[in-house]
Structures are given as C-alpha cells and as structure tokens.
Enzyme design. Structure first.
Site, short mmCIF file in Angstrom:
data_model
loop_
_atom_site.label_atom_id
_atom_site.label_comp_id
_atom_site.label_asym_id
_atom_site.label_seq_id
_atom_site.Cartn_x
_atom_site.Cartn_y
_atom_site.Cartn_z
N ARG A 172 12.06 2.79 1.97
CA ARG A 172 11.52 1.94 3.04
C ARG A 172 12.64 1.00 3.44
NH1 ARG A 172 6.64 -0.83 4.58
NH2 ARG A 172 5.79 1.28 4.64
N HIS A 226 7.54 6.85 10.43
CA HIS A 226 6.84 6.67 9.16
C HIS A 226 6.11 8.00 8.94
CE1 HIS A 226 4.84 5.06 5.81
NE2 HIS A 226 4.32 3.96 6.30
N LYS A 234 25.34 -9.86 -1.71
CA LYS A 234 26.52 -9.46 -2.48
C LYS A 234 27.32 -8.38 -1.76
CE LYS A 234 24.68 -10.60 -7.03
NZ LYS A 234 23.76 -10.05 -8.03
N ARG A 277 0.81 -1.22 0.00
CA ARG A 277 0.00 0.00 0.00
C ARG A 277 0.84 1.27 0.00
NH1 ARG A 277 -4.27 -0.51 3.93
NH2 ARG A 277 -4.22 -2.64 3.20
N THR A 278 1.89 1.32 0.80
CA THR A 278 2.68 2.55 0.84
C THR A 278 3.36 2.78 -0.51
OG1 THR A 278 3.06 2.25 3.20
CG2 THR A 278 4.53 3.76 2.06
#
Lengths: 373, 306
Positions: B108, B136, B86, B58-59
C-alpha cells in the site's frame, strides 16, 4: 560543416549537484552533441544570484575547456520570487539573461519590475511559464493518460495563463521576453498573435516536446517525467507548425541530468527532466526528414536564432566569426546508447532509438574538443 | 488453469479470463472462512509481507486473515515516517524485505505506480493494495465478486459510481474491471471530482445524482475524503451531502433490488444516510467478508501453490 550549435537552456548542476553533472561533464556532453555554446540555468546550490557564483561558473568552464558557457542569472534573490537579484552586477559578471527557471516568478508585480529593470541592460528575461497553483502536485500532463494512471495532472492552462501574463507584461514594459520550453498548442497560438502585434518575444521548444507525447509515461516511466510535461499529439503538431512558420525561434535542450538513484523511484517521487545535449541534433534533423523544416531552418533554430535571442556573437560561420565549428554526417544512422553519454547522467527516454545525423568533430575557438572520427 | 503472472498491480493489465479465474478461485475459498477450523495448508511455508506506507486497518487485516487462513507466515511492516526521512527508497526497503525471503509483498503506497515500480524491481510477487489514485485491484475484485454473487450477470449491468472519482483508486479499478466485463458504467459527482476524458473510457458522466440513479442495478458509493475540504473541490460537507449523499428516497430511483456498495469506512450522514448503510439493499458487510476470500484466491494463484 555547421556553425557550432548554441543551446539556450541547460542545467550544468554545478555548484551543488555535482553527482548529477559538473561543468566539466556537462560541457563534454555539449561538444559531443555539437553544441559549442551553452547557457546554464541558475538553479544551482547556491543559486546563481550574485557575481561570485557567476564568476565561479565561468572559471570552471574555462578550466574544463570544452564549450563556451554563458551563465543565466536569477531574477530574484535565491529565486524566491520576493526581491530582485542584483541584476546589474550579474550582467557585469557575465550573465546573458535572467530567469528563476523552475521556480517561476508568480508575483506579477515582481515580474513587471524585473522586466522594467532588465531594460536598463537590454537583458532578456526568461520565464518558465507555469502557474504553480494550477500545477500543484501534478507530475504529468492532465489528460487521458493521467486519468487512466491516476497520476496528478498538470493542465495545459498552467502554462497558457502564464504565457498570457508574460506577453501582457512584455507589452507593458517593452522588455525582451524569452519563453522557455513551450509545450502547449495554446502557447504557440498566443506567441504567434503577440509577434504579429510586434511584441518583443522569442520562444523556445525542446526536442522531447516535439518527439514524444504523454503516451510515453505509460508504465510509470520516470524517464518520461519532465516539466513542462509531455503533452498530446495535438500539442506536438502545434509545436511543429510553430517551428515551421517561425513562431518558435529556438530549439533548446533543457538538458537536466539526474542520477540513476534519482530516477529509480516511484513516478511521483522522481525529479523532472532528461538529458538532451547528446540527442538534440538528430531529433531536430528528424523534422527535416519529415518535411516540417528545411535543413537551413532547422540549423538556424540551433545556431543563429538562439544567438540572436540572447545577443551572443555566436552561431555563424561568417568571416570574422569565432572558430566554433561542428562537422556533422547528416546521413549516419546510430542507436542512442546512454552508456556512451559524456554527461554523468543517463536519464533519457530515447535509449534504443535509431536516429540519423551524427556529430563527427567539434571545434571550439579553433581547437578540436570532440572527435568521433 | 493458472495465473501466468508474477504480480497483481492493476485491473487494467488483467484479461477477462484472468478476472474470471480469480473470481472462481475466490469462490472455492469462500467456504473455508465458514468452517470451524478456518485454515487450509495451501501456503504453508510461504512468507507474505504486508508493506503499508499508508495507514490502513481493513485492507491490511483482510490480507493478514487471508494469508493466515492459507497457513502462510505473515509479517506486517509499516515503515515509519522516520525511515522515509532517513532517505531509504521504496526499492531499497523492498529489497531488504526480499532478502529475508518474502514470497509475496502486499504493498500500500500513497504514490500512483509504486506497485508497478516495485514489481519491476524485485523477484518476489507484488500485490497492489492501493497505490495513490491509481488502482486498488483487490478491492475491485471483491466488489466484482460481490456483484457476481448477487446479480450473476455483468453484461448490461448498470452500475453508478458516486463521489470523488478523480482521486479514487477504487473507482478506477472498478471502471477498468466493469468495462472489461461488459457492464454499463455511470460516474456521478461534481465536475471538480470527475477526471478529464473519463467518457473516453466508456463511462457516462453525470453531475446529477437523481438522474444517474434511475434504473441502475448497483450503486457504488465512494468515501468522501474529508481532508479534501478546503481544496476547492466542494464548498462544504453540508452541500456535498445534499447533492451527492445517498438517501433512502434516492435508492428508490434505482431498480428494485439494487445493491448498495461502499468500500468503507463509511462517513455516515455524509455520502450515505445511516438507514441506507444498514438497509437490506446494503451489501457493505458482504464486501468485507468476500474480501478475505478474494485475497485468499489471489495469494493462492500468485504463490504458485496450484
């Protein structure tokens, strides 16, 4: 003129992590900071849990020709906390104490046996006091700042419960216990009580734990990330009080070099620790300036007291003593500039600090190994 | 007025004026999403990169829609676990994206502070779309936007935040924002989920949900992270739900007309009864709709397009 300083807690990173520091660069940093004897922790790769690693470290130290290096051996094989390392052989090869350092022995029975076994050689047993369950996932002190920053916290109790356990085991076994880098008011309180009851224990603190608080972490500053973490103002006061009344015997650096790329990460991913050899003396002298310690007491915590804790014939200017000497200008002011460190690494929270007290010349075994004059 | 900052990494670092500016700007963009042609040219020629190190639907979608409605080019980049294996650091990944001339990076990340670290290391603007348990900010801004839209005034507004406060970036950002705006904040949850010294942030802590809900204007439920079961934070979902689940009876303890909010996705029947989620009090879908407008406002203000 002071006796050469003695540091019971450094990480020279060799073998295994030569990109962070080597025995050559780490001991160069030591003598630049006035330390003529350093005790190096066994968390190398491979771990210093056997004679051949100890011999390798001593040989590299001899070739480097800077400070005297006294290796600390592992308590358990691979520092895995399962089986005792060959402690007798480590002692024979030149180890002056045993520790599993950042991987503390969680199993109390193994710790008991290690303490008992070490009695045969009168070896000090060092513990980095941390209950790994209580600290799991944590990366700074659990307190107001961790609540604001949303960083997983390490409560003081993670240290305190292990200090309590170790003191109980020291009483049970009569072993020589040395507690590394204490950071909490609770630890200081318990050590004070244990000493008054005659338990054989010595304790060390690091300059960063009496110079900084958890506030230094704000901005997610990875140079303020270490283990144990920076604590609160109350803890700092308790540590200073412990230094003043003799509860805390020793100031040690926990010199923990990490390369730029190690620390240039998000806070949780960055490794713990800071370099300390080249800033310890002025930070300690600041306690004299503040009136917390006499000059004699401050110097003792960097010389005679650490030597006594590990039974090293160092830290003294008495006739017949080794010619390990450091000339210090106690009034010289200077600014900490990590670019000038002799260590390969630059990870310090003290960059730009104006400090007082400068090492001019360092002499090891009669030979000038550092000269800033 | 404009936002004089390169990045949006936290609510804690915003001034009251900046919060108001973002909400006002979002207001002016809300209308765009209701048009037949949902697009304005404000960010034409700009590139927005959604850099998501954690799964999110959703974000990410909300940011993508917001950027597209402003006519920006949008790239979604979700580094697989293999690129972490890596050994590429966050900064290296971001500098690679920056080298492709990204104007805004939406990040995020599972680690607290990742957005601030990134913002200090790149010239592109960075928007924090959630960093660990830290913040957030766009979620809090859309929550504040929704509250303002429905309740108008923050002074003295009584807001209960319910659930796992300790591990919630949504809770932290809302606490910082609401306290700047003068609201009265109550935090409710089992003591295992309340972070230490929360009271020192001006929050009243409750362990009893019924007591906490009396007289509140807004009930903000947090999602229970079901994977936290077995970490000794709560004994069972059953007991958690009984003690801290929002039921229709409990909603009646709050002020008449109180809003029920949730950042989603809702665990129906765990932290919230289905009839509450679907009730007239629930503004959960308003939050989602407002999220696009708020993110449009933030992208616009940071792009320097104004």
């Amino acid at each position: 003129m002071l006796p050469g300083l003695v540091d019971l807690h450094v990480h020279l990173r060799e073998p295994g992590f030569e990109y962070k520091d080597t025995i050559q660069t780490g001991t160069a940093a030591a003598v630049a900071g006035g330390f003529t004897s350093v005790c190096c922790m066994p968390n190398t790769s491979p771990v210093n849990d056997n004679q051949s690693i100890t011999e390798f470290i001593l040989e590299q130290a001899r070739l480097a020709g800077n400070a005297h290096v006294f290796p600390v051996g592992a308590i358990t094989k691979g520092s895995e906390g399962k089986e005792l390392a060959e402690i007798g052989e480590l002692r024979h090869a030149g180890c002056v104490a045993i520790s599993d350092d950042g991987q503390p022995v969680m199993n109390s029975l193994i710790m008991r046996r290690a303490m008992e076994y070490a009695l045969a050689f009168d070896l000090p047993v060092i513990d980095h006091c941390e209950d790994l369950h209580l600290s799991e996932g944590g990366c700074m002190n659990e307190g107001l700042v961790s609540t604001q920053l949303g960083l997983p916290g390490i409560p003081s109790a993670a240290e305190d419960v292990m200090v309590a356990r170790n003191l109980a085991l020291a009483e049970l076994t009569t072993a020589r216990l040395h507690l590394a880098h204490l950071s909490t008011a609770g630890s200081v309180r318990m050590v004070r009580a244990a000493k008054s009851r005659g338990i054989r224990v010595t304790a060390e603190v690091c300059p960063h734990h009496f110079s900084l608080t958890e506030e230094a972490v704000r901005g997610f500053n990875t140079h303020a990330k270490m283990n144990p973490p920076l604590r609160t103002w109350q803890d700092v006061q308790a540590i200073k009080e412990g230094l003043r009344d003799g509860t805390i015997d020793v100031i040690a650096t926990d010199h923990a070099p990490h390369a730029v790329q190690d620390k240039q990460q998000q806070f949780a991913a960055a490794p713990n620790g800071i370099v300390g050899l080249e800033t310890a003396l002025p930070l300690t002298l600041a306690l004299v300036e503040e009136g917390f310690l006499s000059l004699e007491a401050a110097v003792a915590k960097l010389t005679t007291e650490p030597a006594r804790a590990f039974g090293l014939s160092k830290g003294s200017l008495a006739p017949g003593a080794d010619a390990d000497v450091v000339m210090v200008d106690p009034e010289a002011q200077w600014e900490v500039d990590p670019a000038r460190f002799r260590s390969k690494s630059r990870n310090t929270p003290f960059a730009g600090w104006k400090v007082k007290g400068r090492v001019i010349t360092t002499i090891v075994a009669g030979r000038v190994v550092h000269d800033a004059a | 007025m404009s936002l004089k900052r390169k990045d949006l990494v936290s609510i804690a670092s915003l001034t009251l004026d900046e919060i108001t500016l973002i909400l006002d700007t979002a207001d002016s963009f809300k209308e765009v999403s209701g048009r037949e042609i949902k697009k304005v040219p404000a960010l034409r020629g700009k590139t927005v990169v959604n850099l998501f190190f954690e799964p999110s639907t959703r974000t990410r979608t909300s940011f993508e829609l917001a950027a597209k409605r402003l006519s920006a080019d949008v790239i979604n980049f979700s580094p697989s676990s293999s690129s972490v294996v890596k050994g590429e650091t966050l900064l290296d990944t971001a500098r690679n994206i920056e080298a492709m001339q990204a104007d805004i990076i939406v990040l995020r990340h599972p680690d607290a502070g990742a957005a601030e670290t990134l913002a200090n290391g790149v010239k592109s603007s960075v928007i924090n779309a959630g960093d660990g348990w830290h913040e957030h900010p766009t979620q809090a801004l859309l929550d504040l936007f929704t509250m303002r839209e429905k309740k108008l005034n923050f002074k003295g507004l009584r807001v209960a935040i319910v659930g796992d406060i300790a591990h919630s970036r949504v809770a932290r950002s809302n606490i910082f924002g609401l306290s700047k705006l003068g609201a009265e904040i109550r935090a409710v949850g089992p003591p295992t989920m309340i972070p230490v010294h929360l009271d020192r942030l001006g929050v009243r802590v409750y362990y009893d949900l019924d007591e906490a809900l009396r007289g509140v204007d807004v009930i903000m439920m947090l999602r229970l992270q079901l994977e936290r079961q077995g970490r000794a934070l709560f004994p069972s979902i059953r007991e958690y739900s009984r003690l801290y689940g929002l039921t229709a009876e409990r909603v009646r303890l709050a002020e008449a007309g109180a809003l029920v909010m949730h950042p989603g996705p809702v665990n129906r029947g765990v932290e919230m009864a289905p009839e509450v989620a679907d009730s007239f009090s629930s503004v959960i879908l308003d939050q989602v709709a407002n999220g696009v407008a708020v993110r449009m406002g933030i992208l616009y203000l940071l792009s320097g397009a104004n």
